[in-house]
Design a protein around this motif. Structure first.
Motif, PDB file in Angstrom:
ATOM      1  N   ASP A 119       0.403   8.570  10.072  1.00  0.00           N
ATOM      2  CA  ASP A 119      -0.172   8.735   8.762  1.00  0.00           C
ATOM      3  C   ASP A 119      -0.258   7.407   8.038  1.00  0.00           C
ATOM      4  O   ASP A 119      -1.108   6.765   7.598  1.00  0.00           O
ATOM      5  N   ASP A 120       0.998   6.603   8.237  1.00  0.00           N
ATOM      6  CA  ASP A 120       1.113   5.313   7.699  1.00  0.00           C
ATOM      7  C   ASP A 120       0.146   4.302   8.377  1.00  0.00           C
ATOM      8  O   ASP A 120      -0.294   3.479   7.836  1.00  0.00           O
ATOM      9  N   LEU A 121       0.187   4.649   9.888  1.00  0.00           N
ATOM     10  CA  LEU A 121      -0.727   3.440  10.553  1.00  0.00           C
ATOM     11  C   LEU A 121      -2.061   3.683  10.137  1.00  0.00           C
ATOM     12  O   LEU A 121      -3.026   2.734  10.083  1.00  0.00           O
ATOM     13  N   ASP A 122      -2.796   4.804   9.799  1.00  0.00           N
ATOM     14  CA  ASP A 122      -4.132   5.218   9.274  1.00  0.00           C
ATOM     15  C   ASP A 122      -4.232   4.541   7.998  1.00  0.00           C
ATOM     16  O   ASP A 122      -5.450   3.632   7.742  1.00  0.00           O
ATOM     17  N   ARG A 123      -3.411   4.522   7.091  1.00  0.00           N
ATOM     18  CA  ARG A 123      -3.542   3.599   5.934  1.00  0.00           C
ATOM     19  C   ARG A 123      -3.406   2.449   6.031  1.00  0.00           C
ATOM     20  O   ARG A 123      -4.048   1.757   5.147  1.00  0.00           O
ATOM     21  N   TYR A 124      -2.556   1.807   6.873  1.00  0.00           N
ATOM     22  CA  TYR A 124      -2.225   0.355   7.162  1.00  0.00           C
ATOM     23  C   TYR A 124      -3.606  -0.185   7.762  1.00  0.00           C
ATOM     24  O   TYR A 124      -4.053  -1.369   7.026  1.00  0.00           O
ATOM     25  N   LEU A 125      -4.255   0.548   8.714  1.00  0.00           N
ATOM     26  CA  LEU A 125      -5.663   0.004   9.056  1.00  0.00           C
ATOM     27  C   LEU A 125      -6.570   0.155   8.159  1.00  0.00           C
ATOM     28  O   LEU A 125      -7.392  -0.831   8.148  1.00  0.00           O
ATOM     29  N   TYR A 135       0.871  -1.211   0.032  1.00  0.00           N
ATOM     30  CA  TYR A 135       0.044  -0.013  -0.037  1.00  0.00           C
ATOM     31  C   TYR A 135       1.045   1.368   0.107  1.00  0.00           C
ATOM     32  O   TYR A 135       2.146   1.027   0.416  1.00  0.00           O
ATOM     33  N   LEU A 136       0.393   2.307  -0.467  1.00  0.00           N
ATOM     34  CA  LEU A 136       0.979   3.573  -0.518  1.00  0.00           C
ATOM     35  C   LEU A 136       0.995   4.720   0.643  1.00  0.00           C
ATOM     36  O   LEU A 136      -0.112   4.668   1.047  1.00  0.00           O
ATOM     37  N   ALA A 137       2.239   4.989   0.982  1.00  0.00           N
ATOM     38  CA  ALA A 137       2.088   6.160   2.075  1.00  0.00           C
ATOM     39  C   ALA A 137       1.521   7.312   1.321  1.00  0.00           C
ATOM     40  O   ALA A 137       1.743   7.660   0.214  1.00  0.00           O
ATOM     41  N   ALA A 138       1.308   8.391   2.412  1.00  0.00           N
ATOM     42  CA  ALA A 138       1.022   9.575   1.800  1.00  0.00           C
ATOM     43  C   ALA A 138       2.054  10.374   0.970  1.00  0.00           C
ATOM     44  O   ALA A 138       1.682  11.077  -0.044  1.00  0.00           O
ATOM     45  N   LEU A 197       7.150  -1.390   9.080  1.00  0.00           N
ATOM     46  CA  LEU A 197       7.098   0.056   9.072  1.00  0.00           C
ATOM     47  C   LEU A 197       8.079   0.942   7.963  1.00  0.00           C
ATOM     48  O   LEU A 197       8.947   0.098   7.354  1.00  0.00           O
ATOM     49  N   ARG A 198       7.837   2.032   7.583  1.00  0.00           N
ATOM     50  CA  ARG A 198       8.622   2.669   6.714  1.00  0.00           C
ATOM     51  C   ARG A 198      10.187   2.652   7.101  1.00  0.00           C
ATOM     52  O   ARG A 198      10.414   2.706   8.191  1.00  0.00           O
ATOM     53  N   GLY A 199      10.998   2.311   6.263  1.00  0.00           N
ATOM     54  CA  GLY A 199      12.268   2.100   6.371  1.00  0.00           C
ATOM     55  C   GLY A 199      12.838   1.021   7.285  1.00  0.00           C
ATOM     56  O   GLY A 199      13.935   0.880   7.615  1.00  0.00           O
ATOM     57  N   HIS A 200      11.742  -0.024   6.952  1.00  0.00           N
ATOM     58  CA  HIS A 200      12.095  -1.284   7.707  1.00  0.00           C
ATOM     59  C   HIS A 200      11.718  -2.435   6.759  1.00  0.00           C
ATOM     60  O   HIS A 200      10.893  -2.193   5.985  1.00  0.00           O
ATOM     61  N   SER A 250       6.080   2.957  -0.974  1.00  0.00           N
ATOM     62  CA  SER A 250       5.627   1.627  -1.077  1.00  0.00           C
ATOM     63  C   SER A 250       5.835   0.856   0.364  1.00  0.00           C
ATOM     64  O   SER A 250       6.956   0.659   0.704  1.00  0.00           O
ATOM     65  N   LEU A 251       4.680   0.595   1.028  1.00  0.00           N
ATOM     66  CA  LEU A 251       4.857  -0.173   2.455  1.00  0.00           C
ATOM     67  C   LEU A 251       4.091  -1.735   2.229  1.00  0.00           C
ATOM     68  O   LEU A 251       3.487  -1.873   1.516  1.00  0.00           O
TER      69      LEU A 251
END
Length: 284
Positions: free
Chosen positions: A84-90, A8-11, A63-66, A15-16
């Motif tokens: 913001d990433d967690l919002d999109r993750y959920l 999925y894409l972060a804001a 997580l980003r960078g991991h 790419s996560l």
């Protein structure tokens, strides 16, 4: 155990990546991992299998960078990037598993970030586990964090040792887990100045604003953890005004869910029991 994956894409366009392990029958809920510093979701297959055996889908995102996710290793520009990433993750998880109770399982740095996520964003979750949270650090680590804060705006992308190596024998009692950690090419053994400053910011905010957490929380910590002090978890749990459970595990180190001789399995079983009670409540 069925397995899957998704991106999925972060804001900001990164790419996560996330892995999914699911029971073969109808699941009773979903557990979303928020992992610790330098590691990634692939290290949690045994943990995921335990949750799957209890009827839960286990989503192990990086997580980003991991791990398999994009981004400079062990770096973020600001705390809100993670939130913001967690919002999109959920959101992605809810799209795939609608109408199921959703829980967070956060560990170490993930617990520190997860606590602030609960405080600032008040996500729609049935509950959150905050395991081995880095809310209070030993004196030497506190001194290092002061230096990091001073360097944050001068050299945020400079990477230094994450400090676990010096305390290797006090991270986990299982030497096999430690050897696998050391040998894993996807485990990043350093931390950037910018991320260290973010973790310090999140820890301070979690301690001062834990009373604003509205979701049910299970706060767990190993009593013999010297990486992150159990007193920090106790302070967070005591400040939450609603449904908060504190479980301190005698004799356990930082990697509580990886501890040997059945101890790690007991930790996950306790968390699953706690989730069972709240998943039933959320569906009633």
């Amino acid at each position: 155990m069925d397995s899957d994956e998704f991106h999925y894409l972060a804001a900001d366009g990164l790419s996560l990546y996330a892995r999914v392990w699911a029971p073969e029958g109808e699941p009773r809920g979903v557990v979303a991992l928020v992992h610790g510093l330098g590691e990634y979701g692939g290290r949690y297959q045994a943990v995921g299998q335990q949750f799957v055996e209890r009827g839960y889908v286990f989503v192990a995102g990086d997580l980003r960078g991991h791990g398999m996710s994009e981004g400079r290793r062990a770096y973020a520009g600001r705390l809100d990037d993670f939130l913001d990433d967690l919002d999109r993750y959920l959101d992605e998880i809810r799209t795939r598993f609608p109408r199921l109770p959703l829980f967070l399982y956060c560990f170490s740095m993930g617990s520190t970030i997860g606590a602030v996520y609960l405080i600032r964003r008040h996500p729609r979750v049935a509950g959150a586990v905050l395991a081995s949270g880095g809310f209070l650090l030993p004196g030497a680590s506190v001194g290092a964090m002061r230096t990091v804060k001073a360097m944050r705006h001068l050299a945020p992308t400079v990477a230094v040792s994450n400090g676990l190596g010096a305390n290797r024998d006090k991270v986990c009692h299982d030497t096999g887990v430690l050897d696998a950690y050391d040998a894993d090419p996807l485990v990043y053994k350093k931390i950037t100045v910018g991320l260290a400053a973010i973790i310090a910011e999140a820890a301070g905010e979690a301690l001062t604003r834990a009373s604003e957490i509205q979701a049910p929380v299970l706060v767990m910590h190993g009593a013999d953890d010297i990486i992150a002090l159990p007193e920090g978890s106790q302070r967070v749990a005591e400040a939450v005004p609603g449904d908060a459970t504190l479980k301190v595990w005698p004799g356990l180190y930082h990697f509580i869910h990886h501890e040997p001789d059945g101890a790690g399995q007991q930790v996950i079983a306790f968390a699953a029991d706690w989730m069972d009670a709240r998943s039933a409540r959320s569906q009633s």
